[in-house]
Write an enzyme that holds these catalytic residues in place. Sequence first.
Site, mmCIF file in Angstrom:
data_model
loop_
_atom_site.group_PDB
_atom_site.id
_atom_site.type_symbol
_atom_site.label_atom_id
_atom_site.label_comp_id
_atom_site.label_asym_id
_atom_site.label_seq_id
_atom_site.Cartn_x
_atom_site.Cartn_y
_atom_site.Cartn_z
ATOM 1 N N SER A 15 -42.824 -17.914 87.324
ATOM 2 C CA SER A 15 -42.309 -18.900 88.291
ATOM 3 C C SER A 15 -40.951 -19.469 87.907
ATOM 4 C CB SER A 15 -43.289 -20.071 88.493
ATOM 5 O OG SER A 15 -44.545 -19.602 88.825
ATOM 6 N N ILE A 20 -35.119 -16.196 93.672
ATOM 7 C CA ILE A 20 -33.988 -17.010 94.151
ATOM 8 C C ILE A 20 -32.700 -16.567 93.458
ATOM 9 C CG2 ILE A 20 -33.047 -19.370 94.317
ATOM 10 C CD1 ILE A 20 -35.488 -18.904 96.094
ATOM 11 N N ASP A 149 -46.059 -8.825 79.348
ATOM 12 C CA ASP A 149 -47.310 -8.529 80.057
ATOM 13 C C ASP A 149 -47.636 -7.043 79.894
ATOM 14 O OD1 ASP A 149 -47.027 -11.035 81.069
ATOM 15 O OD2 ASP A 149 -46.521 -10.425 83.115
ATOM 16 N N LYS A 190 -35.483 -21.237 71.100
ATOM 17 C CA LYS A 190 -36.331 -20.227 70.448
ATOM 18 C C LYS A 190 -37.091 -19.335 71.449
ATOM 19 C CE LYS A 190 -37.029 -20.355 66.256
ATOM 20 N NZ LYS A 190 -35.937 -20.044 65.326
ATOM 21 N N THR A 192 -36.231 -18.318 74.265
ATOM 22 C CA THR A 192 -35.270 -17.335 74.800
ATOM 23 C C THR A 192 -35.040 -16.225 73.784
ATOM 24 O OG1 THR A 192 -34.205 -18.983 76.174
ATOM 25 C CG2 THR A 192 -32.885 -17.051 75.620
ATOM 26 N N LYS A 224 -24.615 -20.032 70.731
ATOM 27 C CA LYS A 224 -25.631 -19.659 69.743
ATOM 28 C C LYS A 224 -26.589 -18.633 70.361
ATOM 29 C CE LYS A 224 -29.656 -21.882 67.807
ATOM 30 N NZ LYS A 224 -30.327 -23.167 67.632
ATOM 31 N N CYS A 384 -49.360 -17.580 115.936
ATOM 32 C CA CYS A 384 -50.404 -16.581 115.721
ATOM 33 C C CYS A 384 -51.792 -17.194 115.899
ATOM 34 C CB CYS A 384 -50.212 -15.870 114.379
ATOM 35 S SG CYS A 384 -50.932 -14.212 114.443
ATOM 36 N N MET A 387 -51.468 -20.104 118.042
ATOM 37 C CA MET A 387 -51.354 -19.814 119.475
ATOM 38 C C MET A 387 -52.733 -19.504 120.055
ATOM 39 S SD MET A 387 -51.559 -16.721 121.293
ATOM 40 C CE MET A 387 -50.903 -15.922 122.736
ATOM 41 N N GLN A 388 -53.527 -18.737 119.295
ATOM 42 C CA GLN A 388 -54.872 -18.399 119.783
ATOM 43 C C GLN A 388 -55.698 -19.669 119.939
ATOM 44 O OE1 GLN A 388 -56.240 -15.514 116.877
ATOM 45 N NE2 GLN A 388 -54.849 -13.922 117.592
ATOM 46 N N HIS A 510 -44.938 -13.894 114.768
ATOM 47 C CA HIS A 510 -44.512 -14.845 113.729
ATOM 48 C C HIS A 510 -42.983 -14.955 113.730
ATOM 49 C CE1 HIS A 510 -48.315 -15.161 111.326
ATOM 50 N NE2 HIS A 510 -48.565 -14.012 111.924
ATOM 51 N N GLU A 512 -41.218 -17.005 112.284
ATOM 52 C CA GLU A 512 -40.700 -17.508 110.997
ATOM 53 C C GLU A 512 -40.169 -16.397 110.093
ATOM 54 O OE1 GLU A 512 -43.850 -17.451 111.911
ATOM 55 O OE2 GLU A 512 -45.237 -17.099 110.249
HETATM 56 N N1 GLN Z 1 -56.809 -14.269 112.591
HETATM 57 C C1 GLN Z 1 -56.001 -13.985 113.728
HETATM 58 C C2 GLN Z 1 -55.958 -12.490 114.053
HETATM 59 O O1 GLN Z 1 -56.273 -11.686 113.224
HETATM 60 C C3 GLN Z 1 -54.588 -14.540 113.557
HETATM 61 C C4 GLN Z 1 -53.843 -13.959 112.417
HETATM 62 C C5 GLN Z 1 -52.647 -14.789 112.006
HETATM 63 O O2 GLN Z 1 -52.564 -15.969 112.277
HETATM 64 N N2 GLN Z 1 -51.700 -14.181 111.316
HETATM 65 O O3 GLN Z 1 -55.597 -12.126 115.141
#
Ligand code: GLN
Length: 545
Positions: A15, A20, A149, A190, A192, A224, A384, A387-388, A510, A512
Amino acid sequence: MEPKYIFVTGGVVSSLGKGIISSSLACLLKARGLRVTIQKYDPYINIDPGTLNPYEHGECYVTVDGHEADLDLGHYERFTNVRTTRANNVTTGRIYQSVIEKERRGDYLGKTVQIIPHITDEIKRNIMLLGKTGDYDYIITEIGGTVGDIESLPFLEAVRQLCWDLDGRALNIHLTYVPYLGAAKELKTKPTQHSVKELQQLGLRPDILILRTEHDVPVAMRRKIAQFCNVDPEAVIESRDCASIYEVPMMLHAQHLDDIVLAKTGVDPQVQGEPHMEPWLHFVEKMKNAREEVTIGLVGKYVELQDAYKSINESLFQAATYNDCRLNLVYVHSEKLTDANADEKLAGMDGVIIAPGFGQRGIEGKFVALRWCREHDVPTFGICLGMQCMVIEYARNVLGLAEANSTEMNPVTPDNVIDLMDEQKSITDKGGTMRLGAYDCRLAPDSLAARAYGASMVSERHRHRFEFNSDYRGRFEAAGMRCVGENPATGLVEVVEVPGKRWYLGTQYHPEYSSTVLSPNPIFLSFMRAAIDFRKERESGARPQ
Ligand code: GLN
């Protein structure tokens, strides 16, 4: 020019923000006119993060070509405005899957298949793929996990071999942590040194060190570190905590990170010229100067983890910034929302987002929020599953279909207003089987959505199995909920809105995922403007709630 490769590794702790740093470097190189892409190699065995719970790894990002990807690809796109694809995110699982498929086909001609050379060769082949397209001058490869890792060993071995093969065209940036010990009032180098030693044991030599720190690392201390780690003193760069991730590119530029990268890969920084960061700086200026606040409630079930809704948070932040406002994002836990406390939890919101999601948990709280928002005419945006839920709540409380539901939540509901697509019905595998990636959407010209986009045809990304059931379309439209967006090829409903309201809209897709700093998503901008107007309206007492 022949493509150059930059490998970004991390040490000491996870993290640290490799994503970024990689994104910021790409942003600077792109602003200098170079063609850049970033790819992420994740050491876990899952084929992709699509099957991971958001609590494990944060949000699952989706690329235009329908790959379920690590959330860092979201940063890459937001910082560079360059679209990523399936080729930009590879996991150990995918590498092994492909090697095992080759073994079954007999491609290895009777040889014993081993981690070295077969797994490492497959990693190398994948790392080189984007470079072979001829589309990029610089390919930045972020190696997930932390040096030391067990899981990342084959990747680091592949990187070691590539640095050798690509002599002069490859560069290694190592990110470490410089902790501050409060009791001793001292920064400690240290960890680093140990982390670089660990890299060296694997045959890798960092060309540039980036020190994550909460305090200023003095020049003498950087010298250093340079001396102990065989790195040029000017290539020891500090990355102090910034108020916003969007300030990181200029912080690194001030320490000449982009110049150093160019010079070390054989490109004259003078010839390449200064980066054209004006549009980026315009955004950062707006961000710093924003005084007014806009309060958005995000109703979802993964609210304990800030990365679970990463792209939504960033899209809201970008939209608020372009509207000269500071975003006050309030998480509302859908499992804790009831009719009894909805007033208390939602009354202060200028706008409400109903989050995407899967499964039953917290679903009733989303219906409570939607009813409250619809009845109080608060700008509301369902994404998504959001909306449903908008559709289901409308069916129950406006159409009078009390038991309306999605068959995801109740397979025997009498009113399956949201139902499985036919092509999904026979699928039993969970991984990579949803409707994924970008699809076209045609918008009704007189709709809020079309006005927001300023277009009648858009393309946005999807990640879902269930759909609006078109058998009910007429009844919804007659009752005031319009289906204003549909897929031109299949007729599937993509956008619903209730025109009588201030801003009440849901998208099956989506939006976004496509919102970037230099190209914020129009639907988020429109939602944000409505939220700000609503706040002003309430403040002026025009229509008190
Ligand atoms: N669970 C819902 C579907 O599969 C919506 C999925 C979501 O919100 N990405 O259609």
